[in-house]
Design a protein around this motif. Structure first.
Motif, PDB file in Angstrom:
ATOM      1  N   LYS A  68       0.824  -1.210   0.000  1.00 35.51           N
ATOM      2  CA  LYS A  68       0.000   0.000   0.000  1.00 35.51           C
ATOM      3  C   LYS A  68       0.861   1.264   0.000  1.00 35.51           C
ATOM      4  CE  LYS A  68      -3.095  -0.120   3.230  1.00 35.51           C
ATOM      5  NZ  LYS A  68      -4.081  -0.399   4.293  1.00 35.51           N
ATOM      6  N   ARG A  69       1.988   1.222   0.732  1.00 27.59           N
ATOM      7  CA  ARG A  69       2.896   2.366   0.764  1.00 27.59           C
ATOM      8  C   ARG A  69       3.504   2.593  -0.624  1.00 27.59           C
ATOM      9  NH1 ARG A  69       7.149   0.816   4.104  1.00 27.59           N
ATOM     10  NH2 ARG A  69       5.516  -0.031   5.405  1.00 27.59           N
ATOM     11  N   TYR A  70       3.925   1.506  -1.308  1.00 28.71           N
ATOM     12  CA  TYR A  70       4.474   1.635  -2.659  1.00 28.71           C
ATOM     13  C   TYR A  70       3.403   2.160  -3.615  1.00 28.71           C
ATOM     14  CZ  TYR A  70       9.162  -0.326  -2.372  1.00 28.71           C
ATOM     15  OH  TYR A  70      10.496  -0.517  -2.128  1.00 28.71           O
ATOM     16  N   ARG A  71       2.148   1.725  -3.408  1.00 30.57           N
ATOM     17  CA  ARG A  71       1.071   2.196  -4.273  1.00 30.57           C
ATOM     18  C   ARG A  71       0.860   3.692  -4.091  1.00 30.57           C
ATOM     19  NH1 ARG A  71      -5.286   1.058  -3.980  1.00 30.57           N
ATOM     20  NH2 ARG A  71      -5.782   1.840  -6.030  1.00 30.57           N
ATOM     21  N   LYS A  72       0.922   4.159  -2.849  1.00 33.64           N
ATOM     22  CA  LYS A  72       0.702   5.578  -2.576  1.00 33.64           C
ATOM     23  C   LYS A  72       1.891   6.432  -3.006  1.00 33.64           C
ATOM     24  CE  LYS A  72      -0.008   8.789   1.215  1.00 33.64           C
ATOM     25  NZ  LYS A  72       0.011   8.941   2.669  1.00 33.64           N
ATOM     26  N   ASN A  73       3.104   6.025  -2.645  1.00 33.57           N
ATOM     27  CA  ASN A  73       4.285   6.854  -2.878  1.00 33.57           C
ATOM     28  C   ASN A  73       4.870   6.714  -4.277  1.00 33.57           C
ATOM     29  OD1 ASN A  73       4.045   7.674  -0.234  1.00 33.57           O
ATOM     30  ND2 ASN A  73       5.561   6.239   0.525  1.00 33.57           N
ATOM     31  N   TYR A  74       4.813   5.511  -4.851  1.00 33.12           N
ATOM     32  CA  TYR A  74       5.485   5.260  -6.131  1.00 33.12           C
ATOM     33  C   TYR A  74       4.532   4.816  -7.236  1.00 33.12           C
ATOM     34  CZ  TYR A  74       9.392   5.225  -2.895  1.00 33.12           C
ATOM     35  OH  TYR A  74      10.290   5.548  -1.910  1.00 33.12           O
ATOM     36  N   VAL A  75       3.233   4.913  -7.023  1.00 30.39           N
ATOM     37  CA  VAL A  75       2.200   4.576  -8.007  1.00 30.39           C
ATOM     38  C   VAL A  75       2.338   3.123  -8.485  1.00 30.39           C
ATOM     39  CG1 VAL A  75       0.932   5.471  -9.999  1.00 30.39           C
ATOM     40  CG2 VAL A  75       2.408   6.991  -8.736  1.00 30.39           C
ATOM     41  N   LEU A  76       2.487   2.218  -7.540  1.00 33.88           N
ATOM     42  CA  LEU A  76       2.524   0.783  -7.854  1.00 33.88           C
ATOM     43  C   LEU A  76       1.191   0.397  -8.486  1.00 33.88           C
ATOM     44  CD1 LEU A  76       3.956  -2.016  -7.471  1.00 33.88           C
ATOM     45  CD2 LEU A  76       2.741  -2.169  -5.312  1.00 33.88           C
ATOM     46  N   PRO A  77       1.193  -0.304  -9.625  1.00 31.56           N
ATOM     47  CA  PRO A  77      -0.061  -0.582 -10.339  1.00 31.56           C
ATOM     48  C   PRO A  77      -0.891  -1.704  -9.710  1.00 31.56           C
ATOM     49  CG  PRO A  77       1.770  -1.519 -11.539  1.00 31.56           C
ATOM     50  CD  PRO A  77       2.357  -0.756 -10.376  1.00 31.56           C
ATOM     51  N   VAL A  78      -1.385  -1.473  -8.501  1.00 26.91           N
ATOM     52  CA  VAL A  78      -2.325  -2.398  -7.865  1.00 26.91           C
ATOM     53  C   VAL A  78      -3.703  -1.782  -8.025  1.00 26.91           C
ATOM     54  CG1 VAL A  78      -3.057  -3.471  -5.711  1.00 26.91           C
ATOM     55  CG2 VAL A  78      -0.637  -3.222  -6.208  1.00 26.91           C
ATOM     56  N   GLU A  79      -4.562  -2.452  -8.750  1.00 23.19           N
ATOM     57  CA  GLU A  79      -5.912  -1.947  -9.029  1.00 23.19           C
ATOM     58  C   GLU A  79      -6.930  -2.779  -8.269  1.00 23.19           C
ATOM     59  OE1 GLU A  79      -6.249   0.762 -10.813  1.00 23.19           O
ATOM     60  OE2 GLU A  79      -4.126   0.821 -11.318  1.00 23.19           O
ATOM     61  N   ARG A  80      -8.194  -2.395  -8.362  1.00 29.97           N
ATOM     62  CA  ARG A  80      -9.272  -3.132  -7.709  1.00 29.97           C
ATOM     63  C   ARG A  80     -10.384  -3.403  -8.706  1.00 29.97           C
ATOM     64  NH1 ARG A  80      -9.030  -3.826  -2.327  1.00 29.97           N
ATOM     65  NH2 ARG A  80      -7.500  -2.592  -1.214  1.00 29.97           N
ATOM     66  N   PHE A  81     -10.958  -4.630  -8.601  1.00 27.63           N
ATOM     67  CA  PHE A  81     -12.147  -4.948  -9.378  1.00 27.63           C
ATOM     68  C   PHE A  81     -13.336  -4.216  -8.762  1.00 27.63           C
ATOM     69  CE2 PHE A  81      -9.811  -8.968 -10.440  1.00 27.63           C
ATOM     70  CZ  PHE A  81      -9.729  -8.725 -11.801  1.00 27.63           C
ATOM     71  N   LEU A  82     -14.474  -4.268  -9.425  1.00 27.45           N
ATOM     72  CA  LEU A  82     -15.667  -3.608  -8.904  1.00 27.45           C
ATOM     73  C   LEU A  82     -16.118  -4.199  -7.570  1.00 27.45           C
ATOM     74  CD1 LEU A  82     -17.723  -3.089 -12.165  1.00 27.45           C
ATOM     75  CD2 LEU A  82     -16.418  -1.416 -10.884  1.00 27.45           C
ATOM     76  N   GLY A 135     -14.143  -5.012  -5.234  1.00 24.43           N
ATOM     77  CA  GLY A 135     -13.202  -4.578  -4.210  1.00 24.43           C
ATOM     78  C   GLY A 135     -11.946  -5.418  -4.092  1.00 24.43           C
ATOM     79  N   LYS A 136     -11.868  -6.542  -4.820  1.00 26.54           N
ATOM     80  CA  LYS A 136     -10.671  -7.382  -4.735  1.00 26.54           C
ATOM     81  C   LYS A 136      -9.510  -6.735  -5.475  1.00 26.54           C
ATOM     82  CE  LYS A 136     -11.820 -11.965  -3.677  1.00 26.54           C
ATOM     83  NZ  LYS A 136     -10.786 -12.801  -3.213  1.00 26.54           N
ATOM     84  N   PRO A 137      -8.332  -6.677  -4.839  1.00 27.08           N
ATOM     85  CA  PRO A 137      -7.170  -6.084  -5.518  1.00 27.08           C
ATOM     86  C   PRO A 137      -6.573  -7.063  -6.527  1.00 27.08           C
ATOM     87  CG  PRO A 137      -6.556  -6.828  -3.344  1.00 27.08           C
ATOM     88  CD  PRO A 137      -8.030  -7.056  -3.467  1.00 27.08           C
ATOM     89  N   PHE A 138      -5.963  -6.511  -7.566  1.00 25.23           N
ATOM     90  CA  PHE A 138      -5.288  -7.356  -8.558  1.00 25.23           C
ATOM     91  C   PHE A 138      -4.091  -6.624  -9.130  1.00 25.23           C
ATOM     92  CE2 PHE A 138      -8.110  -4.855 -11.204  1.00 25.23           C
ATOM     93  CZ  PHE A 138      -7.383  -4.638 -12.357  1.00 25.23           C
ATOM     94  N   VAL A 139      -3.154  -7.417  -9.670  1.00 25.85           N
ATOM     95  CA  VAL A 139      -1.963  -6.889 -10.335  1.00 25.85           C
ATOM     96  C   VAL A 139      -1.829  -7.582 -11.682  1.00 25.85           C
ATOM     97  CG1 VAL A 139       0.552  -6.844 -10.300  1.00 25.85           C
ATOM     98  CG2 VAL A 139      -0.703  -6.316  -8.248  1.00 25.85           C
ATOM     99  N   ASP A 140      -1.638  -6.790 -12.713  1.00 22.26           N
ATOM    100  CA  ASP A 140      -1.340  -7.330 -14.035  1.00 22.26           C
ATOM    101  C   ASP A 140       0.177  -7.401 -14.163  1.00 22.26           C
ATOM    102  OD1 ASP A 140      -1.135  -8.042 -16.661  1.00 22.26           O
ATOM    103  OD2 ASP A 140      -2.259  -6.342 -17.452  1.00 22.26           O
ATOM    104  N   PRO A 141       0.751  -8.598 -14.339  1.00 21.69           N
ATOM    105  CA  PRO A 141       2.210  -8.729 -14.382  1.00 21.69           C
ATOM    106  C   PRO A 141       2.882  -7.904 -15.470  1.00 21.69           C
ATOM    107  CG  PRO A 141       1.208 -10.875 -14.166  1.00 21.69           C
ATOM    108  CD  PRO A 141       0.107  -9.895 -14.401  1.00 21.69           C
ATOM    109  N   TYR A 142       2.219  -7.714 -16.609  1.00 21.23           N
ATOM    110  CA  TYR A 142       2.822  -6.946 -17.683  1.00 21.23           C
ATOM    111  C   TYR A 142       2.991  -5.475 -17.280  1.00 21.23           C
ATOM    112  CZ  TYR A 142       1.746 -11.086 -20.328  1.00 21.23           C
ATOM    113  OH  TYR A 142       1.674 -12.374 -20.741  1.00 21.23           O
ATOM    114  N   TRP A 143       1.944  -4.871 -16.674  1.00 15.94           N
ATOM    115  CA  TRP A 143       2.044  -3.497 -16.214  1.00 15.94           C
ATOM    116  C   TRP A 143       3.024  -3.379 -15.062  1.00 15.94           C
ATOM    117  CZ3 TRP A 143       1.088   0.563 -18.775  1.00 15.94           C
ATOM    118  CH2 TRP A 143       0.068   0.592 -19.718  1.00 15.94           C
ATOM    119  N   PHE A 144       3.046  -4.401 -14.196  1.00 12.06           N
ATOM    120  CA  PHE A 144       3.979  -4.337 -13.078  1.00 12.06           C
ATOM    121  C   PHE A 144       5.423  -4.352 -13.565  1.00 12.06           C
ATOM    122  CE2 PHE A 144       6.859  -6.507 -10.189  1.00 12.06           C
ATOM    123  CZ  PHE A 144       6.869  -5.579  -9.167  1.00 12.06           C
TER     124      PHE A 144
END
Length: 112
Positions: free
Chosen positions: A41-55, A57-66
């Motif tokens: 969560k800190r990396y997502r806030k400070n460094y815009v880590l590409p962790v998204e959420r489905f509708l 509410g479950k979080p997900f990561v796409d390996p290609y974007w990561f």
């Protein structure tokens, strides 16, 4: 036979545990899941880590974007380390000129 969209979603990591397991070698996450998730969560806030959420509410990561994000992150981290090293130079060393009371780096010092 899977459709193109179904194959696209095969690589996506869904849920906290799957995300932590995938990101652990890249971000040096701790073994404690709560601490690891806080770091994500800190990396997502400070460094815009590409962790998204489905509708739902479950979080997900796409390996290609990561992987694209991680490449950009390592380049920026190298620049920050290089700039920090340049700021640490003392008076009279190459790359730093003193102007008044403030130290200012001359142009082109990052590439040297």
């Amino acid at each position: 036979m899977k459709t193109k969209i179904e194959r696209m979603f095969d690589d996506i990591r869904v849920g906290r545990k799957a995300i932590i397991a995938y990101l652990r070698p890249f971000l040096n996450l701790p073994m404690n899941e709560d601490s690891a998730w806080q770091k994500v969560k800190r990396y997502r806030k400070n460094y815009v880590l590409p962790v998204e959420r489905f509708l739902n509410g479950k979080p997900f990561v796409d390996p290609y974007w990561f992987k694209y994000w991680f490449l950009l992150y390592t380049i920026e981290a190298d620049k920050r380390r290089r700039n920090k090293a340049l700021r640490g130079l003392r008076r009279g060393q190459k790359g730093i000129t003193l102007q008044g009371r403030k130290k200012r780096a001359t142009e082109g010092t990052i590439n040297e």
